[in-house]
Design an enzyme around this catalytic site. Structure first.
Site, short mmCIF file in Angstrom:
data_model
loop_
_atom_site.label_atom_id
_atom_site.label_comp_id
_atom_site.label_asym_id
_atom_site.label_seq_id
_atom_site.Cartn_x
_atom_site.Cartn_y
_atom_site.Cartn_z
N HIS A 9 -86.05 37.82 -34.26
CA HIS A 9 -84.66 37.34 -34.36
C HIS A 9 -84.25 37.15 -35.82
CE1 HIS A 9 -81.48 36.52 -31.68
NE2 HIS A 9 -81.55 35.21 -31.58
N ASN A 64 -77.28 30.18 -32.98
CA ASN A 64 -76.09 30.02 -32.13
C ASN A 64 -74.97 29.22 -32.79
OD1 ASN A 64 -77.28 27.54 -32.00
ND2 ASN A 64 -77.39 27.43 -29.76
N ASP A 96 -80.60 41.49 -35.64
CA ASP A 96 -81.55 42.19 -34.77
C ASP A 96 -80.80 42.79 -33.59
OD1 ASP A 96 -81.21 39.29 -34.21
OD2 ASP A 96 -82.38 39.74 -32.42
N ASN A 130 -76.17 35.65 -29.52
CA ASN A 130 -75.51 34.36 -29.75
C ASN A 130 -74.97 34.18 -31.16
OD1 ASN A 130 -75.84 33.46 -27.13
ND2 ASN A 130 -77.87 32.64 -27.53
#
Length: 195
Positions: A25, A73, A98, A119
């Site tokens: 991520h 997020n 990513d 997100n």
């Protein structure tokens, strides 16, 4: 060739802290970290903008790099704060993230579109009130089970996958002069034809 707005802000997406440093991520962080190192520019804590930032000269233009430290997020909080402060419009922003729908070693450039469940992108769209920013999508592959996605993106890639991702980051950085100058269609042809 259509020339769009030059890029003034490059945002790498990831999660802060040593536990997340090597996870899939954080591919966006890997990209901007490598770029900053190449230019010998350290990131500085910009607490009022909820991130780490530095300034580079790319293709004769001033470009800011940003790593939000709000967790993925809440990435939009940092992006909108810095963009508003420096009067940077969404069309002058490149977000590096990513991408589950691409294999490691693949990298794609696109403008606008949805968030595809990412997100970080979702929050940036909400904070900017726009989806018209550019995205550099770094392939990390998909676990082929929707229930495993969270653990997968927060896990570390294999050595082979990491090497492929690093290669894709190198390919994208080689095209960065053209990206910053707004020659995006030229870069798309180059990147999308590789690997």
């Amino acid at each position: 060739m259509v020339v769009q707005h030059p890029i003034k802000l490059i945002v790498g997406l990831g999660n802060p802290g040593p536990d997340h440093e090597e996870t899939r991520h954080n591919a966006g962080f890997w990209f901007v970290d490598r770029l900053a190192r190449q230019h010998n520019q350290p990131f500085r804590n910009e607490s009022r903008h909820h991130g780490l930032a530095c300034k580079l000269n790319i293709a004769g233009k001033e470009v800011r790099l940003l790593k939000p430290i709000t967790y993925m997020n809440r990435s939009g909080q940092a992006v909108s704060s810095l963009a508003n402060y420096f009067r940077i419009s969404p069309s002058e922003i490149l977000v590096v993230h990513d991408e589950l729908d691409l294999e490691p070693g693949q990298v794609r450039l696109k403008t606008g579109g949805g968030h595809a469940g990412h997100n970080g992108l979702r929050d940036i769209m909400s904070a900017l009130g726009s989806r018209d920013f550019h995205r550099l999508r770094i392939g990390i592959d998909h676990p082929n089970d929707r229930n495993m996605v969270v653990d997968y993106v927060l896990g570390r890639p294999s050595k082979i996958d990491r090497e492929a991702i690093d290669g894709a980051i190198d390919d994208a950085i080689e095209c960065l002069d053209e990206v910053v100058k707004g020659e995006l269609s030229k870069v798309m042809n180059r990147l999308h034809g590789s690997r």
